[in-house]
Design a protein around this motif. Sequence first.
Motif, PDB file in Angstrom:
ATOM      1  N   LEU A  56       0.819  -1.286  -0.062  1.00 23.39           N
ATOM      2  CA  LEU A  56      -0.071   0.086  -0.175  1.00 23.39           C
ATOM      3  C   LEU A  56       0.847   1.416   0.049  1.00 23.39           C
ATOM      4  N   GLY A  57       2.033   1.073   0.752  1.00 24.60           N
ATOM      5  CA  GLY A  57       2.921   2.486   0.832  1.00 24.60           C
ATOM      6  C   GLY A  57       3.503   2.760  -0.558  1.00 24.60           C
ATOM      7  N   LEU A  58       3.895   1.596  -1.160  1.00 30.08           N
ATOM      8  CA  LEU A  58       4.475   1.809  -2.743  1.00 30.08           C
ATOM      9  C   LEU A  58       3.363   2.449  -3.507  1.00 30.08           C
ATOM     10  N   LEU A  59       2.114   1.994  -3.451  1.00 32.82           N
ATOM     11  CA  LEU A  59       0.954   2.420  -4.416  1.00 32.82           C
ATOM     12  C   LEU A  59       0.788   4.064  -3.977  1.00 32.82           C
ATOM     13  N   GLN A  60       0.623   4.314  -2.294  1.00 31.89           N
ATOM     14  CA  GLN A  60       0.450   5.674  -2.024  1.00 31.89           C
ATOM     15  C   GLN A  60       1.593   6.532  -2.689  1.00 31.89           C
ATOM     16  N   LEU A  61       2.840   6.213  -2.483  1.00 27.81           N
ATOM     17  CA  LEU A  61       4.003   7.172  -3.019  1.00 27.81           C
ATOM     18  C   LEU A  61       3.706   7.623  -4.284  1.00 27.81           C
ATOM     19  N   LYS A  62       3.151   6.756  -5.301  1.00 26.01           N
ATOM     20  CA  LYS A  62       2.585   7.138  -6.748  1.00 26.01           C
ATOM     21  C   LYS A  62       2.052   8.474  -6.756  1.00 26.01           C
ATOM     22  N   THR A  63       0.883   8.588  -5.770  1.00 27.98           N
ATOM     23  CA  THR A  63       0.435   9.849  -5.760  1.00 27.98           C
ATOM     24  C   THR A  63       0.274  10.866  -4.776  1.00 27.98           C
ATOM     25  N   ILE A  64       1.633  10.705  -3.964  1.00 29.60           N
ATOM     26  CA  ILE A  64       1.501  11.450  -2.875  1.00 29.60           C
ATOM     27  C   ILE A  64       1.571  12.989  -3.113  1.00 29.60           C
ATOM     28  N   ASP A  65       2.222  13.163  -4.351  1.00 27.73           N
ATOM     29  CA  ASP A  65       2.406  14.786  -4.728  1.00 27.73           C
ATOM     30  C   ASP A  65       1.007  15.478  -4.934  1.00 27.73           C
ATOM     31  N   GLN A  66       0.178  14.524  -5.600  1.00 30.51           N
ATOM     32  CA  GLN A  66      -1.198  15.092  -5.772  1.00 30.51           C
ATOM     33  C   GLN A  66      -2.019  15.222  -4.520  1.00 30.51           C
ATOM     34  N   THR A  67      -1.944  14.170  -3.786  1.00 30.07           N
ATOM     35  CA  THR A  67      -2.553  14.043  -2.384  1.00 30.07           C
ATOM     36  C   THR A  67      -2.237  15.469  -1.779  1.00 30.07           C
ATOM     37  N   LEU A  68      -0.697  15.741  -1.713  1.00 31.55           N
ATOM     38  CA  LEU A  68      -0.353  17.001  -0.797  1.00 31.55           C
ATOM     39  C   LEU A  68      -1.089  18.335  -1.496  1.00 31.55           C
ATOM     40  N   GLN A  69      -0.978  18.145  -2.979  1.00 34.80           N
ATOM     41  CA  GLN A  69      -1.719  19.469  -3.743  1.00 34.80           C
ATOM     42  C   GLN A  69      -3.111  19.725  -3.043  1.00 34.80           C
ATOM     43  N   ALA A  70      -3.770  18.572  -3.062  1.00 34.81           N
ATOM     44  CA  ALA A  70      -5.120  18.646  -2.710  1.00 34.81           C
ATOM     45  C   ALA A  70      -5.510  19.170  -1.322  1.00 34.81           C
ATOM     46  N   ARG A  71      -4.433  18.616  -0.356  1.00 39.07           N
ATOM     47  CA  ARG A  71      -4.558  18.960   0.837  1.00 39.07           C
ATOM     48  C   ARG A  71      -4.483  20.476   1.034  1.00 39.07           C
ATOM     49  N   ALA A  72      -3.215  20.949   0.217  1.00 41.44           N
ATOM     50  CA  ALA A  72      -3.049  22.318   0.242  1.00 41.44           C
ATOM     51  C   ALA A  72      -4.447  23.314   0.072  1.00 41.44           C
ATOM     52  N   GLN A  73      -5.040  22.591  -1.189  1.00 38.05           N
ATOM     53  CA  GLN A  73      -6.200  23.471  -1.518  1.00 38.05           C
ATOM     54  C   GLN A  73      -7.365  23.475  -0.468  1.00 38.05           C
ATOM     55  N   VAL A  74      -7.647  22.254   0.263  1.00 34.43           N
ATOM     56  CA  VAL A  74      -8.366  22.314   1.655  1.00 34.43           C
ATOM     57  C   VAL A  74      -8.100  23.257   2.458  1.00 34.43           C
ATOM     58  N   ASP A  75      -6.788  23.364   2.743  1.00 30.23           N
ATOM     59  CA  ASP A  75      -6.007  24.209   3.833  1.00 30.23           C
ATOM     60  C   ASP A  75      -6.614  25.956   3.459  1.00 30.23           C
ATOM     61  N   HIS A  76      -6.184  26.072   2.088  1.00 33.36           N
ATOM     62  CA  HIS A  76      -6.284  27.664   1.584  1.00 33.36           C
ATOM     63  C   HIS A  76      -7.878  27.967   1.767  1.00 33.36           C
ATOM     64  N   CYS A  77      -8.632  26.883   1.144  1.00 36.48           N
ATOM     65  CA  CYS A  77      -9.951  27.240   1.102  1.00 36.48           C
ATOM     66  C   CYS A  77     -10.627  27.644   2.759  1.00 36.48           C
ATOM     67  N   TYR A  78     -10.341  26.740   3.526  1.00 38.99           N
ATOM     68  CA  TYR A  78     -10.729  27.020   4.889  1.00 38.99           C
ATOM     69  C   TYR A  78     -10.279  28.368   5.440  1.00 38.99           C
ATOM     70  N   ARG A  79      -9.046  28.747   5.010  1.00 41.31           N
ATOM     71  CA  ARG A  79      -8.572  29.847   5.599  1.00 41.31           C
ATOM     72  C   ARG A  79      -9.225  31.016   5.029  1.00 41.31           C
ATOM     73  N   GLU A  80      -9.527  30.981   3.790  1.00 46.37           N
ATOM     74  CA  GLU A  80     -10.304  32.052   2.946  1.00 46.37           C
ATOM     75  C   GLU A  80     -11.355  32.063   3.525  1.00 46.37           C
ATOM     76  N   LEU A  81     -12.238  30.976   4.126  1.00 50.42           N
ATOM     77  CA  LEU A  81     -13.679  31.135   4.237  1.00 50.42           C
ATOM     78  C   LEU A  81     -13.635  31.582   5.790  1.00 50.42           C
ATOM     79  N   LEU A  82     -12.839  31.328   6.546  1.00 48.89           N
ATOM     80  CA  LEU A  82     -12.778  31.672   7.943  1.00 48.89           C
ATOM     81  C   LEU A  82     -12.085  32.793   8.477  1.00 48.89           C
ATOM     82  N   ALA A  83     -11.579  33.508   7.327  1.00 49.88           N
ATOM     83  CA  ALA A  83     -10.750  34.760   7.705  1.00 49.88           C
ATOM     84  C   ALA A  83     -11.764  35.828   8.163  1.00 49.88           C
ATOM     85  N   GLY A  84     -11.505  36.529   9.170  1.00 52.51           N
ATOM     86  CA  GLY A  84     -12.021  37.425   9.664  1.00 52.51           C
ATOM     87  C   GLY A  84     -13.246  37.138  10.607  1.00 52.51           C
ATOM     88  N   VAL A  85     -13.379  35.747  11.053  1.00 52.58           N
ATOM     89  CA  VAL A  85     -14.213  35.373  11.825  1.00 52.58           C
ATOM     90  C   VAL A  85     -13.694  35.821  13.152  1.00 52.58           C
TER      91      VAL A  85
END
Length: 366
Positions: free
Chosen positions: A236-265
């Motif tokens: 499973l680790g070998l398979l996960q490594l194949k897509t790890i960069d996409q995984t991290l990019q998608a996580r970055a988007q979630v993080d940015h989206c939360y920050r934008e929507l919660l800014a100023g609360v």
Amino acid sequence: MSIPIYVTQPVLPELKEFIPYLEQIWEKNILTNGGPLHQQLEQELCDYLGVDYISLFNNGTIALITALQALSLKKGEVITTPYTFLATAHAIVWNNLTPVFVDIDPITSNIDPKKVEQAITDATVAILPVHCYGIPCDVEALQALATKHKLKLVYDTAHAFGVDYHSQSLLNYGDLSTISFHATKVFSTFEGGAIVCHSADMKQRIDQLKNFGIVDETTVNDISLNGKLSEVHAALGLLQLKTIDQTLQARAQVDHCYRELLAGVEGIRCIERSGIEKDNYAYFPIVISEPYPLSRDELFEKLKQHNIFARKYFYPLMTELSVYEQYQSDTPNAKLLSGQVLCLPMYPTLSIDQIQRITQLITDKD
Ligand code: T4K
């Protein structure tokens, strides 16, 4: 009722991609004890992470226990944070060492080097900081203390897979670093973990320690555990490594989206992750305080009523648990944060709609 949203969700490859690995295991008849997929994963992880030596484990807790054992520490005190998961402190006590809990920096949530220095005594043998939520500790200050006082420095890097800091993997800091590859982590092998070390001799020692202390057919040098990772887990680790960069990019988007929507609360602070060269966005912790009209626990319950299962990582503190009663210490910053923090759902497949639903519930302040 809408479908439940949990604090995290594993990313699995398609089942059909996993089958050839199973066929290979069936064909070779090697199921564990350092088989070919295990060897391949160690090599691929060294390459991906930019570390010299890695030893895979069956989970992050056994990796931590073994890391402390590998350093042959004399009986004494290990300075650590109370703001962490149980495994950090359990590993210290499991090694017959004494945990000394010191306070954290309220902004980063990581152990405060100034408090570490104040806690160093003649009995101190090591420092065990945690890169909480994948946010780097003050590695320079901690290394300076370890060097000055001749202490071992072991990082619990359970949350920080793939994080680079000051032009290198965060895993390269300290004498040893341990990782978790649990199902809830950024990179997973179902269950799993690893120790990163800096020499072939240490890697050999760790590899023996995770295999009962066996050196050869008639020699056993240590009384240790079985910490080996199986071939199925490595696959499973070998398979996960194949897509790890996409995984991290998608996580970055979630993080940015939360920050934008919660800014100023007002009364909601998203814990900062700035200054990390390569981040893994392991968690999305928010800190709830006045003038926000609900307490952390009230917001937690409100989200739950809407089928959203955030988590109070890390509450209670280690020092508040009855099993750690004899290791009490005063850590006001950790206590305050532990009462105010809430980790919102964070995983790469969390959709914008779902993030909006979560943040809408937070911004509707009733
Ligand atoms: N050091 C630190 C700093 C750590 O945080 C940890 C582990 C360790 C060391 C030790 O590493 P390991 O020995 O675990 O490798 C979870 C994890 O079990 C634990 O690995 C993790 N830290 C800790 C922070 O969180 P729980 O009890 O909160 O997990 P659980 O089962 O409630 O899962 C959370 C949510 O994730 C569930 O509500 C649903 C979702 N989930 C979970 C699993 C297991 C899934 O969707 N699928 C799954 O298979 O401890």
